[in-house]
Motif scaffolding. Structure first.
Motif, PDB file in Angstrom:
ATOM      1  N   VAL A 110       0.811  -1.224   0.000  1.00  0.00           N
ATOM      2  CA  VAL A 110       0.000   0.000   0.000  1.00  0.00           C
ATOM      3  C   VAL A 110       0.843   1.271   0.000  1.00  0.00           C
ATOM      4  CG1 VAL A 110      -2.019  -1.088   1.062  1.00  0.00           C
ATOM      5  CG2 VAL A 110      -0.336   0.084   2.517  1.00  0.00           C
ATOM      6  N   GLY A 111       2.166   1.123  -0.005  1.00  0.00           N
ATOM      7  CA  GLY A 111       3.018   2.303  -0.092  1.00  0.00           C
ATOM      8  C   GLY A 111       3.787   2.650   1.165  1.00  0.00           C
ATOM      9  N   LEU A 112       3.666   1.829   2.196  1.00  0.00           N
ATOM     10  CA  LEU A 112       4.439   2.039   3.417  1.00  0.00           C
ATOM     11  C   LEU A 112       5.702   1.180   3.375  1.00  0.00           C
ATOM     12  CD1 LEU A 112       1.469   1.925   5.985  1.00  0.00           C
ATOM     13  CD2 LEU A 112       2.567   3.949   5.005  1.00  0.00           C
ATOM     14  N   ASP A 113       6.395   1.258   2.248  1.00  0.00           N
ATOM     15  CA  ASP A 113       7.538   0.392   1.978  1.00  0.00           C
ATOM     16  C   ASP A 113       8.814   0.945   2.612  1.00  0.00           C
ATOM     17  OD1 ASP A 113       8.160   2.556   0.355  1.00  0.00           O
ATOM     18  OD2 ASP A 113       7.726   1.501  -1.502  1.00  0.00           O
ATOM     19  N   PRO A 114       9.939   0.225   2.489  1.00  0.00           N
ATOM     20  CA  PRO A 114      11.177   0.681   3.140  1.00  0.00           C
ATOM     21  C   PRO A 114      11.599   2.090   2.725  1.00  0.00           C
ATOM     22  CG  PRO A 114      11.412  -1.608   2.471  1.00  0.00           C
ATOM     23  CD  PRO A 114      10.108  -1.119   1.888  1.00  0.00           C
ATOM     24  N   ALA A 115      11.454   2.435   1.460  1.00  0.00           N
ATOM     25  CA  ALA A 115      11.846   3.782   1.019  1.00  0.00           C
ATOM     26  C   ALA A 115      10.981   4.836   1.708  1.00  0.00           C
ATOM     27  CB  ALA A 115      11.723   3.895  -0.501  1.00  0.00           C
ATOM     28  N   TYR A 116       9.686   4.582   1.815  1.00  0.00           N
ATOM     29  CA  TYR A 116       8.787   5.511   2.499  1.00  0.00           C
ATOM     30  C   TYR A 116       9.186   5.633   3.962  1.00  0.00           C
ATOM     31  CZ  TYR A 116       4.715   7.241   4.964  1.00  0.00           C
ATOM     32  OH  TYR A 116       3.900   7.953   5.806  1.00  0.00           O
ATOM     33  N   VAL A 149      -9.337  -5.145   6.199  1.00  0.00           N
ATOM     34  CA  VAL A 149     -10.744  -5.261   6.569  1.00  0.00           C
ATOM     35  C   VAL A 149     -11.263  -4.009   7.262  1.00  0.00           C
ATOM     36  CG1 VAL A 149     -10.702  -7.781   6.624  1.00  0.00           C
ATOM     37  CG2 VAL A 149     -10.222  -6.503   8.726  1.00  0.00           C
ATOM     38  N   GLY A 150     -10.415  -3.018   7.410  1.00  0.00           N
ATOM     39  CA  GLY A 150     -10.843  -1.756   7.991  1.00  0.00           C
ATOM     40  C   GLY A 150      -9.774  -0.708   7.797  1.00  0.00           C
ATOM     41  N   ALA A 151     -10.209   0.539   7.676  1.00  0.00           N
ATOM     42  CA  ALA A 151      -9.267   1.646   7.515  1.00  0.00           C
ATOM     43  C   ALA A 151      -9.926   2.934   7.970  1.00  0.00           C
ATOM     44  CB  ALA A 151      -8.818   1.769   6.059  1.00  0.00           C
ATOM     45  N   THR A 152      -9.162   3.762   8.654  1.00  0.00           N
ATOM     46  CA  THR A 152      -9.585   5.113   9.000  1.00  0.00           C
ATOM     47  C   THR A 152      -8.447   6.037   8.600  1.00  0.00           C
ATOM     48  OG1 THR A 152      -8.660   5.156  11.236  1.00  0.00           O
ATOM     49  CG2 THR A 152     -10.883   4.235  11.002  1.00  0.00           C
ATOM     50  N   GLY A 153      -8.495   7.252   9.047  1.00  0.00           N
ATOM     51  CA  GLY A 153      -7.450   8.211   8.698  1.00  0.00           C
ATOM     52  C   GLY A 153      -6.062   7.823   9.168  1.00  0.00           C
ATOM     53  N   LYS A 154      -5.983   7.093  10.289  1.00  0.00           N
ATOM     54  CA  LYS A 154      -4.687   6.706  10.860  1.00  0.00           C
ATOM     55  C   LYS A 154      -4.504   5.203  11.033  1.00  0.00           C
ATOM     56  CE  LYS A 154      -4.268  10.868  13.716  1.00  0.00           C
ATOM     57  NZ  LYS A 154      -4.106  11.357  15.101  1.00  0.00           N
ATOM     58  N   PRO A 190      -0.767   8.772   4.569  1.00  0.00           N
ATOM     59  CA  PRO A 190      -0.668   9.574   3.352  1.00  0.00           C
ATOM     60  C   PRO A 190      -1.857   9.294   2.440  1.00  0.00           C
ATOM     61  CG  PRO A 190       1.400   8.439   3.797  1.00  0.00           C
ATOM     62  CD  PRO A 190       0.379   7.887   4.751  1.00  0.00           C
ATOM     63  N   ASP A 191      -2.263  10.279   1.669  1.00  0.00           N
ATOM     64  CA  ASP A 191      -3.439  10.145   0.800  1.00  0.00           C
ATOM     65  C   ASP A 191      -3.351   8.922  -0.103  1.00  0.00           C
ATOM     66  OD1 ASP A 191      -4.541  12.407   1.929  1.00  0.00           O
ATOM     67  OD2 ASP A 191      -3.918  13.741   0.294  1.00  0.00           O
ATOM     68  N   ALA A 192      -2.182   8.685  -0.705  1.00  0.00           N
ATOM     69  CA  ALA A 192      -2.045   7.551  -1.625  1.00  0.00           C
ATOM     70  C   ALA A 192      -2.197   6.221  -0.890  1.00  0.00           C
ATOM     71  CB  ALA A 192      -0.699   7.608  -2.345  1.00  0.00           C
ATOM     72  N   ARG A 242      -8.359   1.815   0.936  1.00  0.00           N
ATOM     73  CA  ARG A 242      -9.800   1.839   0.643  1.00  0.00           C
ATOM     74  C   ARG A 242     -10.126   0.994  -0.590  1.00  0.00           C
ATOM     75  NH1 ARG A 242      -9.126   7.217   2.004  1.00  0.00           N
ATOM     76  NH2 ARG A 242      -9.097   7.819  -0.198  1.00  0.00           N
ATOM     77  N   ALA A 243      -9.249   1.022  -1.583  1.00  0.00           N
ATOM     78  CA  ALA A 243      -9.480   0.243  -2.808  1.00  0.00           C
ATOM     79  C   ALA A 243      -9.441  -1.256  -2.534  1.00  0.00           C
ATOM     80  CB  ALA A 243      -8.455   0.614  -3.871  1.00  0.00           C
ATOM     81  N   ALA A 244      -8.681  -1.677  -1.534  1.00  0.00           N
ATOM     82  CA  ALA A 244      -8.528  -3.102  -1.218  1.00  0.00           C
ATOM     83  C   ALA A 244      -9.484  -3.569  -0.130  1.00  0.00           C
ATOM     84  CB  ALA A 244      -7.085  -3.374  -0.782  1.00  0.00           C
ATOM     85  N   LEU A 245     -10.230  -2.669   0.463  1.00  0.00           N
ATOM     86  CA  LEU A 245     -11.055  -2.955   1.628  1.00  0.00           C
ATOM     87  C   LEU A 245     -12.128  -4.011   1.354  1.00  0.00           C
ATOM     88  CD1 LEU A 245     -11.212  -1.783   4.517  1.00  0.00           C
ATOM     89  CD2 LEU A 245     -12.942  -0.203   3.658  1.00  0.00           C
ATOM     90  N   VAL A 246     -12.226  -4.992   2.280  1.00  0.00           N
ATOM     91  CA  VAL A 246     -13.290  -5.997   2.268  1.00  0.00           C
ATOM     92  C   VAL A 246     -13.881  -6.060   3.675  1.00  0.00           C
ATOM     93  CG1 VAL A 246     -12.190  -7.367   0.438  1.00  0.00           C
ATOM     94  CG2 VAL A 246     -11.770  -7.942   2.827  1.00  0.00           C
TER      95      VAL A 246
END
Length: 152
Positions: A44-50, A84-89, A123-125, A131-135
């Protein structure tokens, strides 16, 4: 879970992970499931470089493991993971650990995004990818982890 997994992580059982009963020792279930969490973070973008560039990461604040069956030595483990869940943080993950085609353990993890030691918005991305992967969470989820939909 009926939905296709968001991510599949595989790794072999190491000989050193086998306990005195001849099966995967308890802490190594958690190690492999933790590696699956890292794989979801990377996806989701929280990779080592991030993590290096922002001093930010996902910290586990709660986890529930169900040990359902023994895992023998010498097999490949497969962890199927979903968001299975996501909020702002927060991200709520569900993992299913399989060996030899059989479900052996599950884990649900609640992680909070942290920057320089304090919780911070995803981060927004990353939020968009989550959200795109949410089930929906599976019926087997503990019911203890609940996400408020307001600003957390």
């Amino acid at each position: 879970m009926d939905a296709a997994p968001y991510l599949v992580h595989r790794e072999p059982v190491q000989d050193a992970w086998i306990d005195y009963n001849g099966h995967l020792s308890e802490p190594y279930y958690v190690l492999v499931l933790g590696n699956a969490t890292t794989a979801v973070m990377d996806a989701v973008g929280l990779d080592p470089a991030y993590r290096q560039a922002t001093d930010s990461s996902l910290y586990t604040v709660e986890a529930h493991v169900r040990y359902l069956d023994e895992v023998p030595g010498g097999v490949e483990l497969e962890v199927r993971s979903w968001i299975v869940g996501a909020t702002g943080k927060l991200l709520w993950l569900w993992h299913e650990l399989y060996a030899e085609g059989r479900l052996r353990a599950t884990e649900e993890v609640l992680g909070v995004h942290v920057t320089s030691g304090a919780s911070s918005p995803l981060p927004d991305a990353v939020a968009a990818a989550a959200r795109a992967a949410l089930v929906d969470p599976p019926a087997e989820a503990s019911g203890q982890i609940r996400l408020r939909r307001s600003g957390t």
